[in-house]
Motif scaffolding. Sequence first.
Motif, PDB file in Angstrom:
ATOM      1  N   THR A  34      38.356  49.369  70.528  1.00 13.44           N
ATOM      2  CA  THR A  34      36.968  48.961  70.699  1.00 13.44           C
ATOM      3  C   THR A  34      36.395  49.561  71.984  1.00 13.44           C
ATOM      4  O   THR A  34      37.129  49.860  72.932  1.00 13.44           O
ATOM      5  N   ARG A  35      35.085  49.677  71.984  1.00 13.82           N
ATOM      6  CA  ARG A  35      34.337  50.077  73.182  1.00 13.82           C
ATOM      7  C   ARG A  35      33.069  49.238  73.210  1.00 13.82           C
ATOM      8  O   ARG A  35      32.318  49.236  72.225  1.00 13.82           O
ATOM      9  N   ASP A  36      32.861  48.541  74.292  1.00 12.84           N
ATOM     10  CA  ASP A  36      31.715  47.622  74.389  1.00 12.84           C
ATOM     11  C   ASP A  36      31.727  46.626  73.228  1.00 12.84           C
ATOM     12  O   ASP A  36      30.684  46.330  72.619  1.00 12.84           O
ATOM     13  N   ASN A  37      32.924  46.150  72.905  1.00 14.44           N
ATOM     14  CA  ASN A  37      33.139  45.143  71.853  1.00 14.44           C
ATOM     15  C   ASN A  37      32.864  45.661  70.441  1.00 14.44           C
ATOM     16  O   ASN A  37      32.877  44.872  69.480  1.00 14.44           O
ATOM     17  N   ALA A  38      32.618  46.956  70.269  1.00 13.78           N
ATOM     18  CA  ALA A  38      32.384  47.534  68.940  1.00 13.78           C
ATOM     19  C   ALA A  38      33.628  48.315  68.519  1.00 13.78           C
ATOM     20  O   ALA A  38      34.159  49.119  69.295  1.00 13.78           O
ATOM     21  N   PRO A  39      34.141  48.078  67.318  1.00 14.48           N
ATOM     22  CA  PRO A  39      35.348  48.778  66.881  1.00 14.48           C
ATOM     23  C   PRO A  39      35.090  50.254  66.607  1.00 14.48           C
ATOM     24  O   PRO A  39      33.972  50.651  66.264  1.00 14.48           O
ATOM     25  N   LEU A  40      36.134  51.047  66.768  1.00 16.31           N
ATOM     26  CA  LEU A  40      36.060  52.463  66.430  1.00 16.31           C
ATOM     27  C   LEU A  40      36.334  52.615  64.932  1.00 16.31           C
ATOM     28  O   LEU A  40      37.462  52.445  64.476  1.00 16.31           O
ATOM     29  N   THR A  41      35.295  52.880  64.184  1.00 14.89           N
ATOM     30  CA  THR A  41      35.404  53.055  62.738  1.00 14.89           C
ATOM     31  C   THR A  41      34.541  54.232  62.316  1.00 14.89           C
ATOM     32  O   THR A  41      33.578  54.594  63.004  1.00 14.89           O
ATOM     33  N   PHE A  42      34.885  54.814  61.179  1.00 15.04           N
ATOM     34  CA  PHE A  42      34.030  55.849  60.604  1.00 15.04           C
ATOM     35  C   PHE A  42      34.258  55.925  59.104  1.00 15.04           C
ATOM     36  O   PHE A  42      35.254  55.422  58.576  1.00 15.04           O
ATOM     37  N   ASP A  43      33.293  56.543  58.415  1.00 15.31           N
ATOM     38  CA  ASP A  43      33.351  56.694  56.967  1.00 15.31           C
ATOM     39  C   ASP A  43      33.753  58.130  56.627  1.00 15.31           C
ATOM     40  O   ASP A  43      33.274  59.080  57.254  1.00 15.31           O
ATOM     41  N   MET A  44      34.626  58.278  55.635  1.00 15.37           N
ATOM     42  CA  MET A  44      35.131  59.591  55.244  1.00 15.37           C
ATOM     43  C   MET A  44      34.774  59.858  53.782  1.00 15.37           C
ATOM     44  O   MET A  44      35.060  59.032  52.900  1.00 15.37           O
ATOM     45  N   LEU A  45      34.165  61.016  53.512  1.00 20.99           N
ATOM     46  CA  LEU A  45      33.721  61.370  52.167  1.00 20.99           C
ATOM     47  C   LEU A  45      34.802  62.126  51.410  1.00 20.99           C
ATOM     48  O   LEU A  45      35.488  62.986  51.964  1.00 20.99           O
ATOM     49  N   THR A  46      34.940  61.814  50.129  1.00 23.12           N
ATOM     50  CA  THR A  46      35.792  62.561  49.206  1.00 23.12           C
ATOM     51  C   THR A  46      34.955  62.901  47.975  1.00 23.12           C
ATOM     52  O   THR A  46      33.810  62.455  47.841  1.00 23.12           O
ATOM     53  N   TYR A  47      35.543  63.655  47.033  1.00 22.18           N
ATOM     54  CA  TYR A  47      34.776  64.021  45.840  1.00 22.18           C
ATOM     55  C   TYR A  47      35.706  64.214  44.642  1.00 22.18           C
ATOM     56  O   TYR A  47      36.852  64.636  44.800  1.00 22.18           O
ATOM     57  N   PRO A  48      35.233  63.881  43.443  1.00 24.79           N
ATOM     58  CA  PRO A  48      36.113  63.838  42.270  1.00 24.79           C
ATOM     59  C   PRO A  48      36.569  65.203  41.785  1.00 24.79           C
ATOM     60  O   PRO A  48      37.609  65.295  41.126  1.00 24.79           O
ATOM     61  N   GLN A  49      35.826  66.255  42.096  1.00 24.59           N
ATOM     62  CA  GLN A  49      36.218  67.583  41.616  1.00 24.59           C
ATOM     63  C   GLN A  49      37.563  68.021  42.195  1.00 24.59           C
ATOM     64  O   GLN A  49      38.254  68.841  41.604  1.00 24.59           O
ATOM     65  N   GLN A  50      37.923  67.501  43.361  1.00 25.34           N
ATOM     66  CA  GLN A  50      39.217  67.757  43.976  1.00 25.34           C
ATOM     67  C   GLN A  50      39.911  66.409  44.167  1.00 25.34           C
ATOM     68  O   GLN A  50      39.789  65.772  45.217  1.00 25.34           O
ATOM     69  N   PRO A  51      40.637  65.938  43.140  1.00 25.69           N
ATOM     70  CA  PRO A  51      41.228  64.592  43.227  1.00 25.69           C
ATOM     71  C   PRO A  51      42.161  64.400  44.415  1.00 25.69           C
ATOM     72  O   PRO A  51      42.300  63.279  44.911  1.00 25.69           O
ATOM     73  N   ASP A  52      42.794  65.470  44.894  1.00 23.04           N
ATOM     74  CA  ASP A  52      43.686  65.321  46.049  1.00 23.04           C
ATOM     75  C   ASP A  52      42.934  64.851  47.288  1.00 23.04           C
ATOM     76  O   ASP A  52      43.544  64.297  48.211  1.00 23.04           O
ATOM     77  N   SER A  53      41.627  65.087  47.329  1.00 20.43           N
ATOM     78  CA  SER A  53      40.873  64.628  48.503  1.00 20.43           C
ATOM     79  C   SER A  53      40.947  63.112  48.632  1.00 20.43           C
ATOM     80  O   SER A  53      40.993  62.577  49.746  1.00 20.43           O
ATOM     81  N   GLY A  54      40.977  62.416  47.508  1.00 22.28           N
ATOM     82  CA  GLY A  54      41.090  60.968  47.550  1.00 22.28           C
ATOM     83  C   GLY A  54      42.451  60.500  48.019  1.00 22.28           C
ATOM     84  O   GLY A  54      42.561  59.563  48.825  1.00 22.28           O
ATOM     85  N   ALA A  55      43.513  61.141  47.521  1.00 23.34           N
ATOM     86  CA  ALA A  55      44.865  60.767  47.945  1.00 23.34           C
ATOM     87  C   ALA A  55      45.067  61.036  49.430  1.00 23.34           C
ATOM     88  O   ALA A  55      45.672  60.222  50.148  1.00 23.34           O
ATOM     89  N   LEU A  56      44.568  62.158  49.903  1.00 25.84           N
ATOM     90  CA  LEU A  56      44.676  62.473  51.318  1.00 25.84           C
ATOM     91  C   LEU A  56      43.894  61.472  52.165  1.00 25.84           C
ATOM     92  O   LEU A  56      44.354  61.044  53.234  1.00 25.84           O
ATOM     93  N   ALA A  57      42.714  61.102  51.696  1.00 23.40           N
ATOM     94  CA  ALA A  57      41.895  60.148  52.448  1.00 23.40           C
ATOM     95  C   ALA A  57      42.600  58.806  52.590  1.00 23.40           C
ATOM     96  O   ALA A  57      42.585  58.198  53.673  1.00 23.40           O
ATOM     97  N   LEU A  58      43.203  58.325  51.533  1.00 24.18           N
ATOM     98  CA  LEU A  58      43.919  57.044  51.603  1.00 24.18           C
ATOM     99  C   LEU A  58      45.075  57.107  52.602  1.00 24.18           C
ATOM    100  O   LEU A  58      45.308  56.162  53.360  1.00 24.18           O
ATOM    101  N   ALA A  59      45.783  58.241  52.599  1.00 17.66           N
ATOM    102  CA  ALA A  59      46.897  58.382  53.534  1.00 17.66           C
ATOM    103  C   ALA A  59      46.407  58.454  54.977  1.00 17.66           C
ATOM    104  O   ALA A  59      46.988  57.827  55.875  1.00 17.66           O
ATOM    105  N   VAL A  60      45.346  59.218  55.216  1.00 16.32           N
ATOM    106  CA  VAL A  60      44.788  59.312  56.571  1.00 16.32           C
ATOM    107  C   VAL A  60      44.266  57.959  57.022  1.00 16.32           C
ATOM    108  O   VAL A  60      44.425  57.565  58.185  1.00 16.32           O
ATOM    109  N   GLN A  61      43.644  57.229  56.109  1.00 13.99           N
ATOM    110  CA  GLN A  61      43.166  55.880  56.430  1.00 13.99           C
ATOM    111  C   GLN A  61      44.308  54.996  56.931  1.00 13.99           C
ATOM    112  O   GLN A  61      44.178  54.291  57.942  1.00 13.99           O
ATOM    113  N   ALA A  62      45.459  55.057  56.242  1.00 12.13           N
ATOM    114  CA  ALA A  62      46.614  54.247  56.642  1.00 12.13           C
ATOM    115  C   ALA A  62      47.188  54.718  57.968  1.00 12.13           C
ATOM    116  O   ALA A  62      47.574  53.893  58.819  1.00 12.13           O
ATOM    117  N   GLN A  63      47.246  56.036  58.178  1.00  9.15           N
ATOM    118  CA  GLN A  63      47.789  56.562  59.424  1.00  9.15           C
ATOM    119  C   GLN A  63      46.913  56.189  60.617  1.00  9.15           C
ATOM    120  O   GLN A  63      47.422  55.804  61.679  1.00  9.15           O
TER     121      GLN A  63
END
Length: 365
Positions: free
Chosen positions: A201-230
């Motif tokens: 957190t910084r100034d009581n606000a958590p560090l978060t962000f949104d990550m875009l994926t797209y269905p034409q490359q299904p691996d983008s979704g699998a990678l995003a889930l793994a990065v989210q967990a890491q």
Amino acid sequence: FLLADEAMLPVYDAAAYQRFKDSGAATADLLEAGLYTGAYRVDSLDSTAARLSAWPQYWGGPPPLSSVTVKFVPEASARIQAVQAGEADIALYPPTATALTLSGRSDAFYVTGDSTGPTFMLEFNQRSAPFDDPLVRRAVYAAIDYDELADDVMNGLYSPAIGLYADSRPWAEKTQTFDPAVTAALLDQAGFTRTGDGPRTRDNAPLTFDMLTYPQQPDSGALALAVQAQLARQGVGVTITQVPDITEAVEKPTGWQAAIRGNGFISFGGDYVTPLLNYVRTGGPDNVTGVSDPALDALIDQVAVTLDPAARDDLLRRIQTVVGDQGYLGYLGERKGAVVAGPAWRTYPVPIANLWVGPQTAPTG
């Protein structure tokens, strides 16, 4: 390199084009103008399919297939099921996870080809928080376990990304390293502190962000889930949003924070200059992240006119160092090209470029 790159220099009949231009015909009539020199001609094109037929006057001799139909099926599972049912010969862009599910089957096969370099970019919109801060960009790249992505998430069908290029390139520099201690130090420096296993957190606000994926490359979704967990292990929150058109989404200067896109950093013909100009030079046509660095621009302009291999390699290494030090761009993994093929096409040679049907393409099974 550019002379070997079909994306830069398409081959067509110049005399036929001149006749077409002089005729004043509508641009939409180009497909019927007999301009192109390929083995197949487009008969029709709509939102569901492209239908092509063999061109009997092809200079290389009669094409092996009488016709080709390319169906546009957004859902990856539907494409693969069509192959399994015998309704399609080849399904393009299969999720890497498909390789395990098809093991031992006789109706569909996961077929791989070669890779020329890293595949999936992780891009940050540097025009707004939190990625307007190079400390945060570098921290996120250091929080990603690239070996885990390649070996575990993608079942060994990826190679770990080390930076902008494959380590087989003579100029490749390792600019991406998984190092949680570096992540912690950089985020502390950026003012995002953490107590125990809680969120940053910084100034009581958590560090978060949104990550875009797209269905034409299904691996983008699998990678995003793994990065989210890491990143969660490092106290960084990530939400994931799938968008129908990733290019349209990231071309907007605002409204997005991070995106996973399938783009290489060297062209199919071996051109290393154009991707630099496009992705990380100020004002580049694909510089969607807002990179603007005069020192980097100068290096790119210099390598573009440098012919000596040793001098070129040195410039490319310096460019990679700048990109890494500023967190301008990174990759998540290096994927082999792959298709799901039916029994008659199980020896299909997967190309490195998106030229899926050529003048020698034919079933062998």
